[in-house]
Design a protein around this motif. Structure first.
Motif, PDB file in Angstrom:
ATOM      1  N   UNK A 189      18.456   0.638 -12.161  1.00 41.46           N
ATOM      2  CA  UNK A 189      17.207   1.038 -12.809  1.00 41.46           C
ATOM      3  C   UNK A 189      16.328   1.682 -11.756  1.00 41.46           C
ATOM      4  N   UNK A 190      15.627   2.755 -12.137  1.00 40.70           N
ATOM      5  CA  UNK A 190      14.632   3.335 -11.242  1.00 40.70           C
ATOM      6  C   UNK A 190      13.343   3.551 -12.025  1.00 40.70           C
ATOM      7  N   UNK A 191      12.231   3.551 -11.332  1.00 44.61           N
ATOM      8  CA  UNK A 191      10.930   3.715 -11.972  1.00 44.61           C
ATOM      9  C   UNK A 191      10.827   5.072 -12.650  1.00 44.61           C
ATOM     10  N   UNK A 192      10.328   5.073 -13.891  1.00 44.85           N
ATOM     11  CA  UNK A 192      10.218   6.323 -14.656  1.00 44.85           C
ATOM     12  C   UNK A 192       9.025   7.169 -14.221  1.00 44.85           C
ATOM     13  N   UNK A 193       7.850   6.527 -14.063  1.00 47.58           N
ATOM     14  CA  UNK A 193       6.613   7.263 -13.811  1.00 47.58           C
ATOM     15  C   UNK A 193       6.020   6.883 -12.453  1.00 47.58           C
ATOM     16  N   UNK A 194       5.495   7.844 -11.706  1.00 43.89           N
ATOM     17  CA  UNK A 194       4.947   7.553 -10.372  1.00 43.89           C
ATOM     18  C   UNK A 194       3.915   6.436 -10.367  1.00 43.89           C
ATOM     19  N   UNK A 195       3.060   6.386 -11.414  1.00 44.01           N
ATOM     20  CA  UNK A 195       2.012   5.362 -11.441  1.00 44.01           C
ATOM     21  C   UNK A 195       2.568   3.951 -11.659  1.00 44.01           C
ATOM     22  N   UNK A 196       3.836   3.863 -12.072  1.00 46.13           N
ATOM     23  CA  UNK A 196       4.441   2.547 -12.306  1.00 46.13           C
ATOM     24  C   UNK A 196       5.206   2.012 -11.098  1.00 46.13           C
ATOM     25  N   UNK A 197       5.397   2.857 -10.078  1.00 44.13           N
ATOM     26  CA  UNK A 197       6.214   2.450  -8.934  1.00 44.13           C
ATOM     27  C   UNK A 197       5.689   1.212  -8.234  1.00 44.13           C
ATOM     28  N   UNK A 198       4.394   1.225  -7.899  1.00 46.84           N
ATOM     29  CA  UNK A 198       3.810   0.076  -7.206  1.00 46.84           C
ATOM     30  C   UNK A 198       3.824  -1.165  -8.088  1.00 46.84           C
ATOM     31  N   UNK A 199       3.587  -0.973  -9.398  1.00 37.94           N
ATOM     32  CA  UNK A 199       3.542  -2.110 -10.318  1.00 37.94           C
ATOM     33  C   UNK A 199       4.904  -2.780 -10.436  1.00 37.94           C
ATOM     34  N   UNK A 200       5.960  -1.974 -10.563  1.00 36.82           N
ATOM     35  CA  UNK A 200       7.299  -2.550 -10.684  1.00 36.82           C
ATOM     36  C   UNK A 200       7.719  -3.249  -9.393  1.00 36.82           C
ATOM     37  N   UNK A 201       7.395  -2.650  -8.263  1.00 37.28           N
ATOM     38  CA  UNK A 201       7.719  -3.289  -6.986  1.00 37.28           C
ATOM     39  C   UNK A 201       6.939  -4.593  -6.823  1.00 37.28           C
ATOM     40  N   UNK A 256       0.782  -1.233   0.000  1.00 39.56           N
ATOM     41  CA  UNK A 256       0.000   0.000   0.000  1.00 39.56           C
ATOM     42  C   UNK A 256       0.809   1.276   0.000  1.00 39.56           C
ATOM     43  N   UNK A 257       2.132   1.191   0.087  1.00 39.77           N
ATOM     44  CA  UNK A 257       2.975   2.379   0.204  1.00 39.77           C
ATOM     45  C   UNK A 257       3.241   3.043  -1.152  1.00 39.77           C
ATOM     46  N   UNK A 258       3.365   4.368  -1.136  1.00 40.76           N
ATOM     47  CA  UNK A 258       3.844   5.069  -2.332  1.00 40.76           C
ATOM     48  C   UNK A 258       5.306   4.676  -2.527  1.00 40.76           C
ATOM     49  N   UNK A 259       5.606   4.087  -3.690  1.00 39.33           N
ATOM     50  CA  UNK A 259       6.896   3.413  -3.858  1.00 39.33           C
ATOM     51  C   UNK A 259       7.538   3.710  -5.197  1.00 39.33           C
ATOM     52  N   UNK A 260       8.846   3.481  -5.226  1.00 37.06           N
ATOM     53  CA  UNK A 260       9.588   3.403  -6.473  1.00 37.06           C
ATOM     54  C   UNK A 260      10.489   2.185  -6.374  1.00 37.06           C
ATOM     55  N   UNK A 261      10.783   1.581  -7.537  1.00 36.57           N
ATOM     56  CA  UNK A 261      11.679   0.432  -7.545  1.00 36.57           C
ATOM     57  C   UNK A 261      13.093   0.884  -7.859  1.00 36.57           C
ATOM     58  N   UNK A 262      14.028   0.426  -7.062  1.00 27.66           N
ATOM     59  CA  UNK A 262      15.445   0.589  -7.357  1.00 27.66           C
ATOM     60  C   UNK A 262      15.986  -0.807  -7.629  1.00 27.66           C
ATOM     61  N   UNK A 263      16.556  -1.013  -8.808  1.00 29.41           N
ATOM     62  CA  UNK A 263      17.110  -2.309  -9.180  1.00 29.41           C
ATOM     63  C   UNK A 263      18.612  -2.135  -9.397  1.00 29.41           C
ATOM     64  N   UNK A 264      19.397  -2.660  -8.465  1.00 28.68           N
ATOM     65  CA  UNK A 264      20.856  -2.548  -8.549  1.00 28.68           C
ATOM     66  C   UNK A 264      21.362  -3.615  -9.504  1.00 28.68           C
ATOM     67  N   UNK A 265      22.116  -3.209 -10.505  1.00 28.20           N
ATOM     68  CA  UNK A 265      22.468  -4.085 -11.613  1.00 28.20           C
ATOM     69  C   UNK A 265      23.669  -4.991 -11.293  1.00 28.20           C
ATOM     70  N   UNK A 266      23.814  -6.082 -12.064  1.00 26.85           N
ATOM     71  CA  UNK A 266      24.862  -7.071 -11.766  1.00 26.85           C
ATOM     72  C   UNK A 266      26.279  -6.533 -11.706  1.00 26.85           C
ATOM     73  N   UNK A 267      26.634  -5.572 -12.559  1.00 24.87           N
ATOM     74  CA  UNK A 267      28.029  -5.114 -12.565  1.00 24.87           C
ATOM     75  C   UNK A 267      28.402  -4.429 -11.254  1.00 24.87           C
ATOM     76  N   UNK A 268      27.429  -3.784 -10.603  1.00 20.95           N
ATOM     77  CA  UNK A 268      27.696  -3.136  -9.317  1.00 20.95           C
ATOM     78  C   UNK A 268      28.085  -4.178  -8.275  1.00 20.95           C
TER      79      UNK A 268
END
Length: 333
Positions: A311-323, A192-204
């Motif tokens: 990677x980070x979420x581009x649009x606010x409405x996509x944050x919950x979906x990506x998470x 239920x939280x307002x969210x964004x996805x942070x995806x840390x990539x393999x090379x890191x």
């Protein structure tokens, strides 16, 4: 036998892009960093012995997934008793739990673990006794089973943060199964939280910068509600980045990189979080980020467009979906 030709042999499984099991293989890893792939009976060579610097012995523990030339192999067993004995003598595993009050120091703890010679093989936040905690499984490239347990405990407990660590190799096996195995705790995802996805990539992660980038995120004032390590296959990578197909010329390179090792997903929460976090990530063009936004995450940790650190979420409405895609869908596969 010379150390330069000592071989460690593992049985692996390969799945195609539709997540269907194709067949089993034998991977031979040599002490000089060369690798070859054969069929399990060793009657046919699939890949001749060549140097492959992206792979290290510590990455080949049972249950891991490794990518060799864009093909992902799941390590399912030792190919022989000799490998089991020598691998467990050289590469022990350890497990610990970062307690709730120490979560703000997650980056520091992960950096210390990596600095002690461990490869971080699994991570997941769960809720225990009403509080969010982080479980960490690490494989040592320098210590035996018992040595890894004591080295891990010494490393993390000397930091002075509240943690639990497995006391014996037997405890490590049990604790890892309880925490990460089938029927284990669910992750701490907050739907239920307002969210964004942070995806840390393999090379890191391969560069040893998982701890530093998590520290940079936390020190910038961002809080995560959930964190989990994933080993993506090609189907999942293509599905996740499908919106960029035909839009970005780097699409194939981007998806190939996502399966080049583990990724770490974070659900970052807060008001107006998508825009604020995207701003701190910086331009996806790393060279541009280094020039005009040198303090952003991509400028500090990125290499190029595909290996842009995260990677980070581009649009606010996509944050919950990506998470939800990572923490509810992929976590159940």
């Amino acid at each position: 036998m010379s150390n330069t030709i000592e071989v460690f042999a593992f049985l692996t499984e390969y799945f195609d892009q539709n997540a269907q099991l194709v067949k089993q293989f034998r991977i031979n890893y040599f002490a000089d960093g060369t690798v070859e792939i054969l069929n399990p009976s060793r009657t046919k060579t699939i890949m001749k012995r060549i140097p492959y610097k992206e792979l290290s012995l510590g990455m080949l523990y049972i249950g891991s997934a490794v990518t060799i030339f864009s093909r992902q192999y799941h390590v399912i067993d030792y190919a022989d008793a000799g490998t089991r004995k020598r691998f467990e003598k050289l590469c022990g595993k350890a497990f610990g739990i970062v307690k709730n009050q120490s979560l703000p120091k997650t980056g520091e703890i992960l950096a210390a673990v990596r600095g002690a010679g461990f490869v971080i093989g699994n991570l997941k936040t769960v809720v225990m006794d009403g509080e969010t905690v982080l479980g960490v499984m690490a494989s040592s490239e320098q210590a035996s089973m018992e040595g890894a347990v004591s080295l891990f405990a010494e490393t993390v407990l000397n930091l002075g943060h509240e943690m639990y660590v497995s006391a014996t190799p037997e405890d490590v096996v049990k604790d890892c199964d309880d925490f990460f195995g089938n029927g284990s705790f669910k992750n701490s995802f907050k739907a239920g939280e307002e969210s964004t996805l942070c995806l840390i990539k393999p090379h890191v992660i391969k560069d040893g910068n998982l701890g530093p980038i998590v520290s940079a995120i936390q020190e910038s004032g961002f809080q995560f509600a959930a964190m989990q390590m994933f080993y993506l296959d090609r189907e999942c990578a293509v599905e996740f980045f499908d919106v960029y197909r035909g839009v970005l010329p780097q699409f194939e390179e981007m998806t190939a990189h996502l399966i080049d090792g583990p990724v770490v997903a974070l659900q970052i929460v807060g008001n107006n979080i998508c825009e604020e976090f995207r701003e701190m990530c910086g331009p996806v063009n790393v060279e541009l980020a280094k020039t005009v936004r040198p303090k952003t995450f991509r400028a500090q940790f990125g290499h190029d467009f595909a290996r842009s650190a995260l990677h980070c979420t581009d649009l606010p409405e996509d944050g919950k979906l990506e998470c939800k895609y990572f923490f509810e869908i992929l976590s159940e596969i």
